[in-house]
Write a protein that holds these residues in place. Structure first.
Motif, mmCIF file in Angstrom:
data_model
loop_
_atom_site.group_PDB
_atom_site.id
_atom_site.type_symbol
_atom_site.label_atom_id
_atom_site.label_comp_id
_atom_site.label_asym_id
_atom_site.label_seq_id
_atom_site.Cartn_x
_atom_site.Cartn_y
_atom_site.Cartn_z
ATOM 1 N N ASP A 117 2.019 1.575 -6.874
ATOM 2 C CA ASP A 117 1.250 0.372 -6.526
ATOM 3 C C ASP A 117 2.081 -0.865 -6.839
ATOM 4 O O ASP A 117 2.505 -1.057 -7.975
ATOM 5 C CB ASP A 117 -0.047 0.317 -7.336
ATOM 6 C CG ASP A 117 -0.970 1.487 -7.016
ATOM 7 O OD1 ASP A 117 -1.308 1.650 -5.844
ATOM 8 O OD2 ASP A 117 -1.329 2.239 -7.942
ATOM 9 N N CYS A 177 3.224 0.653 -2.225
ATOM 10 C CA CYS A 177 1.910 0.493 -1.600
ATOM 11 C C CYS A 177 1.202 -0.753 -2.112
ATOM 12 O O CYS A 177 1.128 -0.976 -3.323
ATOM 13 C CB CYS A 177 1.081 1.738 -1.923
ATOM 14 S SG CYS A 177 -0.555 1.749 -1.172
ATOM 15 N N ASP A 178 0.702 -1.559 -1.180
ATOM 16 C CA ASP A 178 -0.167 -2.666 -1.552
ATOM 17 C C ASP A 178 -1.591 -2.130 -1.510
ATOM 18 O O ASP A 178 -2.219 -2.053 -0.454
ATOM 19 C CB ASP A 178 -0.003 -3.836 -0.577
ATOM 20 C CG ASP A 178 -0.912 -5.006 -0.932
ATOM 21 O OD1 ASP A 178 -1.590 -4.931 -1.973
ATOM 22 O OD2 ASP A 178 -0.938 -5.985 -0.171
ATOM 23 N N SER A 179 -2.069 -1.732 -2.674
ATOM 24 C CA SER A 179 -3.372 -1.058 -2.772
ATOM 25 C C SER A 179 -4.450 -1.986 -3.300
ATOM 26 O O SER A 179 -5.549 -1.538 -3.623
ATOM 27 C CB SER A 179 -3.235 0.131 -3.722
ATOM 28 O OG SER A 179 -2.757 -0.356 -4.972
ATOM 29 N N CYS A 180 -4.143 -3.278 -3.383
ATOM 30 C CA CYS A 180 -5.069 -4.193 -4.055
ATOM 31 C C CYS A 180 -6.439 -4.230 -3.376
ATOM 32 O O CYS A 180 -7.475 -4.254 -4.051
ATOM 33 C CB CYS A 180 -4.469 -5.592 -4.129
ATOM 34 S SG CYS A 180 -5.446 -6.711 -5.127
ATOM 35 N N GLU A 214 -7.937 -1.847 -1.645
ATOM 36 C CA GLU A 214 -8.634 -0.588 -1.927
ATOM 37 C C GLU A 214 -9.088 -0.500 -3.379
ATOM 38 O O GLU A 214 -10.216 -0.135 -3.673
ATOM 39 C CB GLU A 214 -7.715 0.592 -1.581
ATOM 40 C CG GLU A 214 -8.349 1.961 -1.797
ATOM 41 C CD GLU A 214 -8.221 2.458 -3.227
ATOM 42 O OE1 GLU A 214 -9.148 3.143 -3.701
ATOM 43 O OE2 GLU A 214 -7.209 2.154 -3.892
ATOM 44 N N SER A 215 -8.192 -0.849 -4.306
ATOM 45 C CA SER A 215 -8.560 -0.700 -5.727
ATOM 46 C C SER A 215 -9.680 -1.673 -6.098
ATOM 47 O O SER A 215 -10.566 -1.335 -6.893
ATOM 48 C CB SER A 215 -7.344 -0.886 -6.637
ATOM 49 O OG SER A 215 -6.760 -2.153 -6.463
ATOM 50 N N ARG A 238 -13.537 6.923 -6.047
ATOM 51 C CA ARG A 238 -12.490 7.055 -5.027
ATOM 52 C C ARG A 238 -12.611 8.378 -4.282
ATOM 53 O O ARG A 238 -12.497 8.429 -3.062
ATOM 54 C CB ARG A 238 -11.117 7.013 -5.703
ATOM 55 C CG ARG A 238 -10.498 5.661 -5.702
ATOM 56 C CD ARG A 238 -9.055 5.772 -6.119
ATOM 57 N NE ARG A 238 -8.416 4.471 -6.009
ATOM 58 C CZ ARG A 238 -7.554 4.004 -6.903
ATOM 59 N NH1 ARG A 238 -7.258 4.699 -7.965
ATOM 60 N NH2 ARG A 238 -6.998 2.831 -6.713
ATOM 61 N N TRP A 274 -10.850 4.647 3.694
ATOM 62 C CA TRP A 274 -10.131 4.546 2.414
ATOM 63 C C TRP A 274 -8.641 4.311 2.665
ATOM 64 O O TRP A 274 -8.038 3.416 2.085
ATOM 65 C CB TRP A 274 -10.348 5.814 1.582
ATOM 66 C CG TRP A 274 -9.612 5.759 0.275
ATOM 67 C CD1 TRP A 274 -9.981 5.049 -0.828
ATOM 68 C CD2 TRP A 274 -8.377 6.408 -0.049
ATOM 69 N NE1 TRP A 274 -9.044 5.227 -1.835
ATOM 70 C CE2 TRP A 274 -8.057 6.052 -1.385
ATOM 71 C CE3 TRP A 274 -7.515 7.259 0.635
ATOM 72 C CZ2 TRP A 274 -6.908 6.516 -2.039
ATOM 73 C CZ3 TRP A 274 -6.376 7.729 -0.010
ATOM 74 C CH2 TRP A 274 -6.087 7.349 -1.330
ATOM 75 N N ASN A 325 -5.658 0.475 2.227
ATOM 76 C CA ASN A 325 -4.321 0.393 1.632
ATOM 77 C C ASN A 325 -3.309 0.043 2.712
ATOM 78 O O ASN A 325 -3.542 0.289 3.888
ATOM 79 C CB ASN A 325 -3.907 1.756 1.060
ATOM 80 C CG ASN A 325 -4.756 2.202 -0.111
ATOM 81 O OD1 ASN A 325 -4.496 1.846 -1.253
ATOM 82 N ND2 ASN A 325 -5.781 2.998 0.169
ATOM 83 N N LYS A 334 -1.224 5.652 -11.282
ATOM 84 C CA LYS A 334 -2.295 6.074 -10.369
ATOM 85 C C LYS A 334 -2.465 7.590 -10.527
ATOM 86 O O LYS A 334 -1.518 8.287 -10.877
ATOM 87 C CB LYS A 334 -1.833 5.767 -8.935
ATOM 88 C CG LYS A 334 -2.921 5.672 -7.898
ATOM 89 C CD LYS A 334 -2.300 5.496 -6.517
ATOM 90 C CE LYS A 334 -3.273 4.893 -5.521
ATOM 91 N NZ LYS A 334 -3.512 3.467 -5.748
ATOM 92 N N LEU A 346 -1.844 9.090 0.079
ATOM 93 C CA LEU A 346 -1.361 7.881 0.769
ATOM 94 C C LEU A 346 0.046 8.088 1.330
ATOM 95 O O LEU A 346 0.349 7.646 2.439
ATOM 96 C CB LEU A 346 -1.396 6.681 -0.187
ATOM 97 C CG LEU A 346 -2.815 6.195 -0.498
ATOM 98 C CD1 LEU A 346 -2.818 5.277 -1.719
ATOM 99 C CD2 LEU A 346 -3.422 5.465 0.702
#
Length: 271
Positions: A13, A17-20, A22-23, A126, A137, A141, A164, A172
């Motif tokens: 992260d 991956c830009d998971s901001c 989703e998180s 999740r 989902w 991301n 993670k 992902l």
């Protein structure tokens, strides 16, 4: 030591991956389950505000469950009647960004929360989202531009070292990047601190003679690596594109061991 190739240990992260998005959404769902009364007073407009603020606060998050704490704290900032914590009086988003490591243990104690139960809840929410709406989902991301290709065509050995949970990183990588990294090369939550994982990786006999590189977006993590003489052989990089602040990037510039990396250079390096 034989000459040879390169090994890259990559945070997930904020590096790949830009998971901001989703998180933050997962944490909002989880927070509603954990503190239902609190959210009776939260309308959709405030939810949008909270999600927007989470993008600002993302650099302080080390492990996913902290997102729940941040969301609750943001609700307390907006609705004083929901306060169960003295620290939220007069608190601002900037002050949270500045002082999160001191604030976190105080609010957990005041709210009577435990790390493990929040980690479990966050993972469960999740999993449910993935079961019910996998495409949604995945779509929350995104991979940073060029990183999927860089991983796909990497000539270096690649390890993922992340806080993670491994199953989410694996899903992902497969779905967003079309990349399969063997499970024994993904060190996720529960595999120990990153400094210990890096020690483990460097001691594997098959890695003798390889140049070792560790790419991270959290300055605090890189500083922990520098404190370990056993890890002196690692080249350390802070990704400018990840979840860090300008203040942290400026500090990293003054640390000889750390190289600041741009996204385009990262993709070139892996290839």
């Amino acid at each position: 030591m034989g000459g040879g190739g390169h090994l890259y240990a990559l945070d997930f992260d904020g590096v790949i991956c830009d998971s901001c998005g989703e998180s933050s959404l997962s944490a909002l769902k989880a927070a509603k389950i954990r503190w239902p009364q609190l959210f009776e007073q939260v309308d959709p407009r405030m939810e949008d505000w909270i999600i927007g603020q989470m993008h600002t606060l993302r650099p302080v998050v080390e492990t996913g469950y902290e997102n729940l704490l941040l969301i609750r704290l943001l609700v307390e900032l907006q609705i004083p009647s929901t306060r169960k914590s003295m620290v939220s009086v007069g608190l601002t988003v900037d002050a949270i960004l500045e002082n999160w490591s001191e604030l976190k243990p105080i609010i957990m104690k005041e709210w009577g929360e435990h790390r493990d139960s929040l980690v479990d809840l966050f993972g469960r929410v999740r999993d449910e989202w993935i079961d019910k709406d996998f495409a949604g989902w995945i779509g929350a991301n995104r991979f940073y531009p060029g990183t999927a290709d860089a991983l796909r065509f990497a000539s270096s050995q690649v390890y993922i070292v992340t806080t993670k949970q491994s199953r989410f990183a694996d899903a992902l990588l497969r779905e967003l990047a079309g990349v399969i990294i063997p499970p024994e090369r993904i060190y996720g939550l529960g595999t120990g601190p990153k400094v210990e994982v890096l020690k483990k990786i460097q001691l594997m006999p098959e890695h003798e003679g390889l140049m070792l590189h560790f790419v991270e977006d959290r300055l605090a993590t890189l500083k922990n690596v520098i404190k370990e003489p056993a890890l002196d052989g690692w080249n350390l990089y802070l990704g400018r594109w990840g979840y860090n602040t300008e203040k942290e990037r400026n500090e990293a510039e003054s640390i000889a061991r750390i190289q600041l990396l741009d996204l385009s250079d990262f993709s070139k390096k892996l290839k």
